[in-house]
Design a protein around this motif. Structure first.
Motif, PDB file in Angstrom:
ATOM      1  N   THR A 150       0.856  -1.207   0.183  1.00  0.00           N
ATOM      2  CA  THR A 150      -0.237  -0.395   0.296  1.00  0.00           C
ATOM      3  C   THR A 150       0.990   1.396   0.185  1.00  0.00           C
ATOM      4  O   THR A 150       1.971   1.042  -0.094  1.00  0.00           O
ATOM      5  N   GLU A 151       0.422   2.561  -0.290  1.00  0.00           N
ATOM      6  CA  GLU A 151       1.220   3.945  -0.316  1.00  0.00           C
ATOM      7  C   GLU A 151      -0.341   4.693   0.441  1.00  0.00           C
ATOM      8  O   GLU A 151      -1.251   4.787   0.694  1.00  0.00           O
ATOM      9  N   PHE A 152       1.229   5.192   1.475  1.00  0.00           N
ATOM     10  CA  PHE A 152       0.117   6.136   2.361  1.00  0.00           C
ATOM     11  C   PHE A 152       1.377   7.103   2.018  1.00  0.00           C
ATOM     12  O   PHE A 152       2.078   8.318   1.048  1.00  0.00           O
ATOM     13  N   SER A 153      -0.244   8.752   1.922  1.00  0.00           N
ATOM     14  CA  SER A 153       0.478  10.264   1.418  1.00  0.00           C
ATOM     15  C   SER A 153       0.308  10.795   2.591  1.00  0.00           C
ATOM     16  O   SER A 153      -1.253  10.635   2.970  1.00  0.00           O
ATOM     17  N   GLY A 154       0.166  12.708   2.488  1.00  0.00           N
ATOM     18  CA  GLY A 154       0.423  13.353   3.271  1.00  0.00           C
ATOM     19  C   GLY A 154       1.012  14.463   3.043  1.00  0.00           C
ATOM     20  O   GLY A 154       2.378  14.407   1.941  1.00  0.00           O
ATOM     21  N   PHE A 155       1.080  15.357   4.426  1.00  0.00           N
ATOM     22  CA  PHE A 155       1.621  16.937   4.139  1.00  0.00           C
ATOM     23  C   PHE A 155       1.958  17.342   5.529  1.00  0.00           C
ATOM     24  O   PHE A 155       0.904  16.935   6.783  1.00  0.00           O
ATOM     25  N   PHE A 156       3.468  17.601   5.789  1.00  0.00           N
ATOM     26  CA  PHE A 156       3.529  18.196   7.262  1.00  0.00           C
ATOM     27  C   PHE A 156       4.074  20.170   6.840  1.00  0.00           C
ATOM     28  O   PHE A 156       4.664  20.134   5.150  1.00  0.00           O
ATOM     29  N   ASN A 157       4.607  20.208   7.951  1.00  0.00           N
ATOM     30  CA  ASN A 157       4.963  21.882   7.965  1.00  0.00           C
ATOM     31  C   ASN A 157       5.725  22.258   8.441  1.00  0.00           C
ATOM     32  O   ASN A 157       6.008  21.286  10.290  1.00  0.00           O
ATOM     33  N   ILE A 158       6.860  22.742   8.360  1.00  0.00           N
ATOM     34  CA  ILE A 158       7.600  22.998   8.899  1.00  0.00           C
ATOM     35  C   ILE A 158       8.222  25.043   8.707  1.00  0.00           C
ATOM     36  O   ILE A 158       7.714  25.343   7.726  1.00  0.00           O
ATOM     37  N   LYS A 159       7.998  25.129  10.192  1.00  0.00           N
ATOM     38  CA  LYS A 159       8.343  26.966  10.715  1.00  0.00           C
ATOM     39  C   LYS A 159       9.395  27.429   9.577  1.00  0.00           C
ATOM     40  O   LYS A 159      10.589  26.631   9.077  1.00  0.00           O
ATOM     41  N   HIS A 160       9.193  28.434   8.744  1.00  0.00           N
ATOM     42  CA  HIS A 160       9.957  28.603   8.230  1.00  0.00           C
ATOM     43  C   HIS A 160      10.553  29.662   8.555  1.00  0.00           C
ATOM     44  O   HIS A 160      10.370  30.736   9.343  1.00  0.00           O
ATOM     45  N   LYS A 161      11.722  29.870   7.972  1.00  0.00           N
ATOM     46  CA  LYS A 161      12.895  29.994   8.456  1.00  0.00           C
ATOM     47  C   LYS A 161      14.142  31.038   6.903  1.00  0.00           C
ATOM     48  O   LYS A 161      13.981  30.085   5.836  1.00  0.00           O
ATOM     49  N   LYS A 162      14.885  31.993   6.546  1.00  0.00           N
ATOM     50  CA  LYS A 162      16.165  32.518   5.604  1.00  0.00           C
ATOM     51  C   LYS A 162      17.117  31.492   5.689  1.00  0.00           C
ATOM     52  O   LYS A 162      18.053  31.586   6.553  1.00  0.00           O
ATOM     53  N   ILE A 163      16.755  30.762   5.008  1.00  0.00           N
ATOM     54  CA  ILE A 163      18.564  29.534   4.942  1.00  0.00           C
ATOM     55  C   ILE A 163      17.718  28.961   3.741  1.00  0.00           C
ATOM     56  O   ILE A 163      17.959  29.590   2.465  1.00  0.00           O
ATOM     57  N   ASP A 164      19.618  28.415   3.694  1.00  0.00           N
ATOM     58  CA  ASP A 164      19.972  28.122   2.420  1.00  0.00           C
ATOM     59  C   ASP A 164      19.652  26.774   1.756  1.00  0.00           C
ATOM     60  O   ASP A 164      19.741  26.204   0.705  1.00  0.00           O
ATOM     61  N   ARG A 165      20.351  25.864   2.172  1.00  0.00           N
ATOM     62  CA  ARG A 165      19.578  24.862   2.470  1.00  0.00           C
ATOM     63  C   ARG A 165      18.724  23.661   4.090  1.00  0.00           C
ATOM     64  O   ARG A 165      18.982  24.214   5.151  1.00  0.00           O
ATOM     65  N   LEU A 166      17.723  23.162   3.629  1.00  0.00           N
ATOM     66  CA  LEU A 166      17.402  22.463   4.452  1.00  0.00           C
ATOM     67  C   LEU A 166      17.787  20.887   3.746  1.00  0.00           C
ATOM     68  O   LEU A 166      17.337  19.806   3.229  1.00  0.00           O
ATOM     69  N   LEU A 167      18.639  19.851   4.994  1.00  0.00           N
ATOM     70  CA  LEU A 167      18.544  18.357   5.186  1.00  0.00           C
ATOM     71  C   LEU A 167      17.613  18.153   5.781  1.00  0.00           C
ATOM     72  O   LEU A 167      17.432  18.560   6.786  1.00  0.00           O
ATOM     73  N   MET A 168      16.466  16.947   5.868  1.00  0.00           N
ATOM     74  CA  MET A 168      15.971  16.462   5.882  1.00  0.00           C
ATOM     75  C   MET A 168      15.935  14.154   6.479  1.00  0.00           C
ATOM     76  O   MET A 168      15.959  14.300   4.869  1.00  0.00           O
ATOM     77  N   ASP A 169      15.968  14.345   7.336  1.00  0.00           N
ATOM     78  CA  ASP A 169      15.962  12.843   7.623  1.00  0.00           C
ATOM     79  C   ASP A 169      14.806  11.788   7.635  1.00  0.00           C
ATOM     80  O   ASP A 169      14.321  12.044   8.955  1.00  0.00           O
ATOM     81  N   ILE A 170      13.719  11.183   7.108  1.00  0.00           N
ATOM     82  CA  ILE A 170      13.015  10.387   7.352  1.00  0.00           C
ATOM     83  C   ILE A 170      13.456   9.169   7.736  1.00  0.00           C
ATOM     84  O   ILE A 170      13.728   8.536   6.618  1.00  0.00           O
ATOM     85  N   ILE A 171      12.880   8.909   8.845  1.00  0.00           N
ATOM     86  CA  ILE A 171      13.432   7.467   9.496  1.00  0.00           C
ATOM     87  C   ILE A 171      11.666   6.463   9.904  1.00  0.00           C
ATOM     88  O   ILE A 171      11.496   6.996  10.216  1.00  0.00           O
ATOM     89  N   ILE A 172      12.301   5.143   8.855  1.00  0.00           N
ATOM     90  CA  ILE A 172      11.312   3.925   8.669  1.00  0.00           C
ATOM     91  C   ILE A 172      12.024   2.994   8.883  1.00  0.00           C
ATOM     92  O   ILE A 172      13.292   2.529   8.148  1.00  0.00           O
ATOM     93  N   ASP A 173      11.170   2.097   9.733  1.00  0.00           N
ATOM     94  CA  ASP A 173      11.879   0.817  10.119  1.00  0.00           C
ATOM     95  C   ASP A 173      13.219   0.596  10.112  1.00  0.00           C
ATOM     96  O   ASP A 173      14.087  -0.276   9.837  1.00  0.00           O
ATOM     97  N   GLY A 174      14.237   1.851  11.063  1.00  0.00           N
ATOM     98  CA  GLY A 174      14.954   2.044  11.703  1.00  0.00           C
ATOM     99  C   GLY A 174      16.100   2.482  10.217  1.00  0.00           C
ATOM    100  O   GLY A 174      17.394   2.788  10.481  1.00  0.00           O
TER     101      GLY A 174
END
Length: 244
Positions: free
Chosen positions: A213-237
């Motif tokens: 199956t597939e899951f979809s959705g969205f979430f918000n991150i508070k805005h800041k003036k940055i040049d790069r955003l790194l995001m790690d999503i951890i699933i099942d380790g």
């Protein structure tokens, strides 16, 4: 071995990370709704033989600004880390609720004032008046052995201007306007309720994703003036890293 890449869908760039039978797709947007946010639209495809858990609490964020600096005469960019905040559904829903409450208040106030003014009517009368007066004086008598006689005449012209305003109240017009104001407010409030409901339906929460199956959705991150955003999503380790 993880697979990283991007592909386009109707002009929108989708970033993805694939590990074995699980693929995560992410599309970032800059959202200006009830505040300013980095809006992350994600989908998790679970083609493995077991269920996996998606939990927003298992998402790590790091923002970076790059400061220009000269080192040994050469310009270089030094990364400066910025703390980033992911809003849970309950946190964002509270913001939406408060914003909508104020929006509803101002709409209700505006509609009420418009309805009240619809029952009022004003008429203005301008008037002017003028007066003309005349006068005369006579004097005679002796000065020594000499007889004298004198006459004096005078006149004046005065004009006055003014305005008077009369206010009247039309109950039928006020009632009709109030009924329309109530309908306008009800429609606006219902629209706000639907927006909040749609946000609640789509906002990513902790969710078990069954096999195939597939899951979809969205979430918000508070805005800041940055040049790069790194995001790690951890699933099942496993860590699924993204950079924007």
């Amino acid at each position: 071995v993880k697979e990283f890449g991007q592909f386009a869908v109707n002009g929108t760039t989708v970033s993805y990370v694939k590990n074995k039978d699980i693929t995560i797709n992410v599309v970032p947007y800059l959202l200006d709704q009830y505040g300013k946010y980095f809006n992350m639209n994600i989908s998790v495809q679970n083609l493995s033989s077991k269920s996996v858990l998606f939990n927003p609490a298992n998402i790590r964020l790091r923002g970076y600004k790059f400061k220009k600096k000269k080192i040994d005469g050469q310009e270089t960019y030094i990364p400066q880390e910025e703390e980033m905040t992911l809003l849970t559904y309950n946190e964002y829903d509270k913001i939406v609720k408060n914003k909508q409450r104020w929006n509803n208040f101002w709409v209700a106030l505006g509609e009420g004032l418009a309805a009240y003014n619809a029952g009022q009517s004003y008429s203005t009368t301008t008037y002017s008046g003028s007066a003309y007066t005349t006068g005369s004086a006579h004097a005679s008598g002796y000065v020594g052995n000499t007889y004298g006689y004198a006459n004096a005449y005078g006149s004046s012209y005065t004009t006055a201007y003014g305005q008077s305003t009369t206010r009247s109240y039309n109950g039928a017009a006020a009632y009709a306007a109030q009924q329309q104001a109530n309908a306008n407010y009800a429609a606006y409030a219902e629209n706000q309720r639907q927006i909040r409901q749609q946000i609640g339906d789509g906002y990513a929460k902790m969710h078990t994703i069954p096999s195939e199956t597939e899951f979809s959705g969205f979430f918000n991150i508070k805005h800041k003036k940055i040049d790069r955003l790194l995001m790690d999503i951890i699933i099942d380790g496993e860590v699924y890293p993204f950079m924007f």
